[in-house]
Design a protein around this motif. Structure first.
Motif, PDB file in Angstrom:
ATOM      1  N   PHE B 529       0.825  -1.201   0.000  1.00 24.57           N
ATOM      2  CA  PHE B 529       0.000   0.000   0.000  1.00 24.57           C
ATOM      3  C   PHE B 529       0.867   1.262   0.000  1.00 24.57           C
ATOM      4  CE2 PHE B 529      -2.073   3.359   2.488  1.00 24.57           C
ATOM      5  CZ  PHE B 529      -3.198   3.570   1.712  1.00 24.57           C
ATOM      6  N   LEU B 530       1.983   1.192   0.731  1.00 22.29           N
ATOM      7  CA  LEU B 530       2.893   2.342   0.805  1.00 22.29           C
ATOM      8  C   LEU B 530       3.404   2.724  -0.573  1.00 22.29           C
ATOM      9  CD1 LEU B 530       5.515   2.038   3.676  1.00 22.29           C
ATOM     10  CD2 LEU B 530       4.048   3.975   3.107  1.00 22.29           C
ATOM     11  N   GLN B 531       3.684   1.732  -1.412  1.00 17.04           N
ATOM     12  CA  GLN B 531       4.244   2.013  -2.731  1.00 17.04           C
ATOM     13  C   GLN B 531       3.188   2.233  -3.805  1.00 17.04           C
ATOM     14  OE1 GLN B 531       7.206   2.904  -3.497  1.00 17.04           O
ATOM     15  NE2 GLN B 531       7.938   2.600  -1.407  1.00 17.04           N
ATOM     16  N   HIS B 532       2.152   1.425  -3.809  1.00 17.78           N
ATOM     17  CA  HIS B 532       1.074   1.657  -4.769  1.00 17.78           C
ATOM     18  C   HIS B 532      -0.249   1.155  -4.217  1.00 17.78           C
ATOM     19  CE1 HIS B 532      -1.028   2.735  -8.237  1.00 17.78           C
ATOM     20  NE2 HIS B 532       0.000   2.790  -9.036  1.00 17.78           N
ATOM     21  N   PRO B 533      -1.066   2.104  -3.784  1.00 18.32           N
ATOM     22  CA  PRO B 533      -2.331   1.702  -3.133  1.00 18.32           C
ATOM     23  C   PRO B 533      -3.229   0.897  -4.073  1.00 18.32           C
ATOM     24  CG  PRO B 533      -1.875   4.039  -2.761  1.00 18.32           C
ATOM     25  CD  PRO B 533      -0.875   3.554  -3.755  1.00 18.32           C
TER      26      PRO B 533
END
Lengths: 852, 852
Positions: B529-533
């Motif tokens: 999620f931090l990199q691509h939700p």
């Protein structure tokens, strides 16, 4: 240190004609209005010298002789466009006389030969009164400015039989100096385009009689001095003649130092896009040819001529006899090159249809004839290959779609960019970016922050194209939103899909073809299961109000879903674009109407999606490009930005299309009058020469990725991030566009473009019955045609016939459904723009009549 | 037409030393093993001439005089690396004598001057016995091959005081011809690298006494003949001296034709990555400087010298007096250039840290010192800026990560590519692709289909990078699957998400950073999620068995989830890579084990996801690059392909990393022994100079997009699709790599690379205790270090100290966690490779000892 003001360059001298003048018949039918064509059916070559005095004229004479005396002879046209030192020196006279002499002493053959000089300076004319028969020709007089002599040789035939040698000098000056100096001293200035036009007409002249039609006529053009010697206007000859891009015979230098001089001359031609067919040089015992062949990796033949006779005024017949084998093998090389080139131009269509998979193309619809063979580009124009009445032609066409909206350079800028690319590739090739710095990357980033990012951005993230720039922007925005709204700790929780973050976007906007960028556009036929089975549409998509010129008036078109009952008619019409941009509208009834629409939509979304967030706004400022060149009401976009700011939703501007003066301003944000948190740039950024994209962001956005772990950083990157050539092209292009000394379209002090399309003409076009609307802004003019029957949108074929006609007029257009458009570069001259627009005006006028 | 065999080029002459020899002390401590460094603290310039005889030595003399007599004087070192016509001609003697003469007649000043010649040919020596005092110097003798003379001028001081002029000739030949001819006739061949090494050492020599340390010493290097005149080995001087990339003073030509000669020489330097600081030329009344300044857009100063005296053997003192103002302003220009350059090199780090947003970088961890300033690259090496004991140095570092695995060219190829880029930009800029064809796009597509696509592919789809190529491949594969499995009519139905199509992929594989490509990789910390939700992981991800060399043996490592109880120990160890590739393994017990694992996984998936399909297989053949350079058992990948074929699931090979000889074969598919339906290429394809990617497909895949509507076509495209420069670079590079005449690493007839890394040395490295495994294949060698304590994978800092040491040794490395690797180009010499590998061997040996 001398610092000399720049000589006004022919490319920079521009006039601005009102359309009323342009519509006069003399303009409409002027040559520049027709697609300019070059016949390349016959072998046609340019003779360049690696220096002055290396024997260009000897080589021309040798080739001409070889052509006329081959076992299958041909006619030969020799043109010397520019001659100084005239009439003492006359290369066309030399060729004429020597060829005749050689034929007199060698095998007798029927020949008709002539030599003429078309124009001479006043100094030549003044001296001509003192000329004796002896120094001008064989008993043929000097008539006015022109000098003409002819000879018929061989038995019992007139001009109609035998082979012809036609020698020509286009312009002669008296003093034996560089042509640009001769012009300064003797007058008779010649505009580059005029000189090219004359040369083109002589290269196209038909010289065979009826019986001879199958006899090819070779054409040789001999330049003056070295490859980069100035022509009459001061432009370097290698630039002056570049639009023809004729194959070159380079006369090299056999002396000490000649290896270097020949290689450097070769490279000057190469980095201007010329093909060099062969190098010819005098053998002087130094074997320069060995070094040259090694340098060329045997890719270009090098012919060695016998040593020139010491005293050049000598009778050279012996030398030509001795050289005849070299010339005949050179002629073979030239002929074989010519045939291969022509063959390849023919084969390319079929091969393309066979192996390419073109993007956005239903191959079934592409006929072989529909494939355009592009031989080269020069500034705003393609040179395309066409057959016309059995002749091979190179036709110039204005690249009106700016090659998918990427193009910016005119011919001068393209040439400078080409050298910059050679330099950058030689200095850096590509070097990796993370944790490194090199000049072009830094320079480009600095210029972006001082330009399109001014006043808000502090960080530059590089990638390869608009689509990747948008994906990166979305990652940035969603992280910033997550941080600001306390969602960072929900990572684990969210692996179960507890909530979803979406974007706010406008219907009809487009942000690229990779999945992440696609998710930010509303569902269309591009996003269906057929095109991408994984697309789900992660957005709340609003309907935007649009602006258009129709019937000469700016009109606002508000979608039905707005509560617009309170609006007066006056609110919906504007006299000018300026009025539309005015900040006074922020407190108008329309503003209220917009604001309530936006708020209601956001409230509705929140109510029906309690688990979901709106985590970013993404818009194309002012113009929805791919969506059909719709202009969005700037007030609406400005209010949208305001509403998002109030809710701490990061704002992304997708300026991939609109950036870098595409819409007249360096950044389209200037038109909106508000700033983003993140913005994406591409296309025109490199002058359109190379793929490169950048995502700019504020320091606050950047800081959302700071932390104690690498895993918090933005883990996205492409191999060629900030590649040196792309950054160098961008730095050079932005500087070029911005600087009034290179871009005369820049308004001093304002930094924006002057009006490139004549607004009167634009209004008149908007008043045609077949025209639904017009949008003209910066480098863009788009015209939507009324659809007959059902409007099929992008799949419409409404514009097909119009586009075909305009291609015949030399305008390479690709419609977006029933929207046609022209797009020039930020430094394209308004004169050129209006010439193209007049073509469109004429065709739409006819089309409109037929349409009624 | 003469066709002359290529002169063996210094770059192509390669030797192959066994590592046992390389490990001898004399090799380890040889200069080529140390990072080669150039001190640029002092103003150091190269004097190039636009031709021979334009006055380079007069200019050198003028600058030297100006430097020594300035109000703040400096020492001056003048070096003439190559002198022909010696000793009659000796430019260093000329400078020495004229400067002294000028000082004798002008203001008296304390000067110590010397002139020496280091090496002379046998012809010079033979003639030397006949030399009289008169023609060699002022009473100083000719000692052996060397000639030395010195003069002390001024009152009461010795060598320690006053300013020094040190003049040097490195090599002298007798005949006044081009150096490469002199070598042919008189011997004394000099290798380019040796010549450069000697020049480098003289440029680094310290000449100030202790008191004088703050006095800068200017250094001038005068070349021979024109910019592209051959040096002793036959290499052009502009190529020979390119690794130093010293700033240039170009001596132009004031004669008729001199504008062209000067511009062409300037361009030859430019397209080799040189910076030209100023142009100096003799004024001869033609005002060539005006045209030059116009061409240069005032970007480079042009200095005009008084006309040279007619008789050059004249006493020139008057001329030098007359010229002194020009030289002193030239000196100012040079000094200001030097200062600006140095200042910029210093400022760049700070600016970079301030405005860049580097990909994959936690900025918090980047210290100012950790930023590498790259001044240029030459073939496989960077030239980076460093401070060493208060001196400004340019240090050469091998780009061991091949700039994110993109790089292929050596210095010769880079230079050729640079000219190709200039040509292509000048000829085409960028022209749009759909429904068009132009030479580079067609040539590139043809070469791809004849090379990496041979035997299966018939269509080429171009895009910008590996990630877009993968997204396109997935769109192709999913369409083909949908068509083959009757899903095309479910479009409307599926808008409600009735079913989902997923891909089959391997854990640890990586296919790019855009969302669509990310969806095809298994969840990791990159996809959270931090990199691509929006990432959801649309795949069935299998565990692959891997192969590694450890303790000198090839071992197979099979994940626990396989049913491997039946395997014997013999099945898991191999003597060679060849054994591993053998097709005999297809019927082994391991094959059975693999096949049952794959079938079970597919069955499990079908059972637990009745609404879902597996619509494509995507793999990185043989090596998982970003995943940590893991080698996957080729048998496993081959079986996977077979299983998918049986189920009519389209197969995609992601060869973005592995293509174009990266792993020794043109395509890694050759290693697997099976073919895909679709494959993606990028990185090395353009020689690594520019971003360009291609997705190749079979005709059957292409046909899945045919139909009666444009909406059935593949509606995906990027603005710079098939951009001309990228395609030209690719066509040139693939040809260069493939051709044994340009790439001596190609095995004749086989089309694959010879072994570049000494396998004995590789095995010895694998036996170090600190080493967990080694992978060596084609241009790659990767070494995984054992983790101490917990293995942190990508976030590991295990290799940090090792990487720091190797950077000091001149190897620019970036580890992938605890995996370090070296990557050369397909035409890098094995000698060079082994020199680098020995450095690694030495450092790991020390590291391993410390580790125990």
């Amino acid at each position: 240190m001398p610092h000399i003001p720049l000589r006004p360059n022919f490319f920079l001298r521009r006039r601005y004609l009102p359309f009323s003048v342009l519509l006069q018949p003399k303009f409409i039918h002027a040559p520049s209005f027709l697609a300019s064509e070059l016949d390349i059916s016959s072998p046609t070559f340019m003779i360049y010298g690696s220096n002055t005095g290396v024997g260009k004229t000897l080589v021309s004479t040798g080739i001409a002789t070889s052509v006329l005396s081959a076992s299958e002879p041909s006619h030969c046209v020799y043109v010397k466009p520019v001659q100084t030192g005239f009439p003492d020196d006359s290369d066309s006279r030399f060729v004429y006389r020597k060829v005749l002499e050689i034929f007199r002493t060698g095998k007798p053959r029927g020949i008709f030969a002539s030599n003429r000089v078309l124009k001479a300076s006043r100094e030549v004319l003044r001296a001509a009164t003192e000329l004796t028969e002896d120094n001008i020709g064989e008993g043929l007089g000097f008539s006015g400015p022109c000098h003409y002599e002819e000879t018929v040789m061989g038995n019992g035939f007139g001009e109609e039989k035998g082979y012809k040698l036609i020698c020509l000098t286009l312009y002669g000056w008296k003093e034996a100096v560089s042509p640009h100096l001769a012009v300064e001293r003797e007058g008779m200035a010649v505009d580059d385009s005029l000189l090219r036009e004359e040369l083109r007409s002589w290269l196209s002249v038909s010289i065979g009689g009826q019986k001879d039609e199958k006899v090819a006529a070779w054409r040789l053009v001999e330049t003056a001095g070295g490859v980069a010697s100035p022509g009459p206007s001061g432009s370097l000859q290698c630039d002056l003649y570049r639009p023809f891009r004729l194959p070159v015979i380079l006369v090299g230098d056999g002396h000490l130092g000649g290896i270097s001089a020949t290689i450097s001359a070769y490279e000057s031609l190469k980095v201007r896009g010329y093909d060099i067919v062969a190098i010819v040089l005098e053998g002087r015992g130094l074997h320069n040819e060995i070094s040259l062949l090694s340098y060329l990796r045997n890719g270009v033949p090098v012919c060695v001529l016998p040593k020139f006779p010491e005293e050049p005024s000598n009778n050279l017949i012996d030398w030509f006899c001795e050289s005849s084998k070299v010339f005949s093998s050179l002629q073979e090389v030239m002929l074989s090159y010519h045939r291969k080139r022509t063959q390849r131009l023919h084969d390319m269509r079929e091969k393309a249809v066979d192996i390419f998979w073109w993007p956005f193309t239903q191959h079934k619809f592409v006929s072989m004839d529909g494939v355009t063979v592009i031989d080269s580009r020069c500034g705003e124009n393609f040179a395309i290959h066409k057959m016309r009445s059995n002749k091979e032609m190179l036709v110039s066409q204005f690249d009106a779609c700016a090659s998918w909206w990427t193009q910016g350079p005119d011919a001068v800028m393209q040439s400078e960019l080409a050298r910059e690319m050679g330099y950058s590739a030689a200095r850096y090739g590509h070097v990796m970016f993370p944790e490194n710095v090199y000049e072009p990357s830094l320079q480009c980033a600095e210029m972006l922050l001082e330009g399109v990012g001014k006043g808000w951005a502090s960080r530059v993230f590089f990638s390869d194209n608009g689509s990747t720039a948008v994906e990166i922007a979305l990652k940035m925005a969603l992280r910033k939103f997550s941080l600001d709204h306390g969602l960072m700790n929900f990572e684990n929780e969210n692996s179960s899909g507890a909530f979803e973050i979406r974007v706010l976007a406008l219907r009809g906007s487009y942000h690229g073809d990779t999945l992440g960028a696609m998710e930010a556009q509303a569902p269309t036929s591009y996003t269906g299961f057929l095109q991408h089975p994984w697309y789900s549409g992660k957005g709340l998509f609003l309907e935007p109000p649009t602006v258009l010129v129709s019937m000469e008036i700016w009109n606002l078109s508000i979608p039905d879903c707005f509560e617009s009952d309170n609006l007066r008619k006056d609110d919906l019409h504007f006299c000018s674009y300026g009025e539309l941009l005015s900040r006074d509208r922020d407190s108008s009834a329309i503003a209220l109407c917009y604001s309530s629409y936006i708020s209601n939509k956001l409230l509705e979304f929140a109510a029906s999606n309690p688990q979901n967030y709106i985590g970013a706004l993404i818009i194309e400022p002012v113009i929805h490009g791919s969506g059909g060149m719709h202009m969005i009401d700037p007030l609406f976009q400005r209010m949208l930005v305001g509403e998002c700011r109030n809710r701490r939703i990061p704002v992304v501007f997708d300026e991939v299309f609109s950036g870098f003066w595409r819409l007249g301003h360096e950044s389209a944000a200037e038109l909106l009058g508000c700033l983003p948190d993140i913005a994406c740039f591409g296309k025109l950024m490199t002058g359109g020469i190379l793929p490169l994209a950048a995502t700019l962001a504020t320091e606050a956005v950047f800081n959302a990725f700071g932390g104690d772990s690498k895993l918090v950083a933005l883990l996205h990157g492409h191999s060629f991030s900030a590649h040196a050539m792309g950054c160098a092209a961008a730095a050079k292009s932005i500087q070029w566009f911005k600087d009034p000394s290179t871009n005369i379209n820049i308004e001093h002090g304002e930094g924006r473009l002057i009006e490139l399309w004549d607004m009167k003409l634009v209004r008149r076009i908007s008043s045609f019955l077949a025209v639904k609307r017009v949008v003209a802004l910066g480098t863009l003019i788009a015209i939507e045609l009324h659809a007959k029957g059902t409007d099929l949108g992008y799949a419409s074929l409404e514009a097909t016939s119009l586009v075909q006609q305009l291609r015949e007029d030399g305008v390479y257009m690709r419609p977006l459904g029933n929207v046609i458009y022209l797009m020039c570069g930020p430094c394209t001259s308004p004169l050129f723009c209006n010439q193209q627009l007049v073509k469109v005006y004429r065709r739409i006028s006819e089309f409109s009549e037929a349409w009624i």
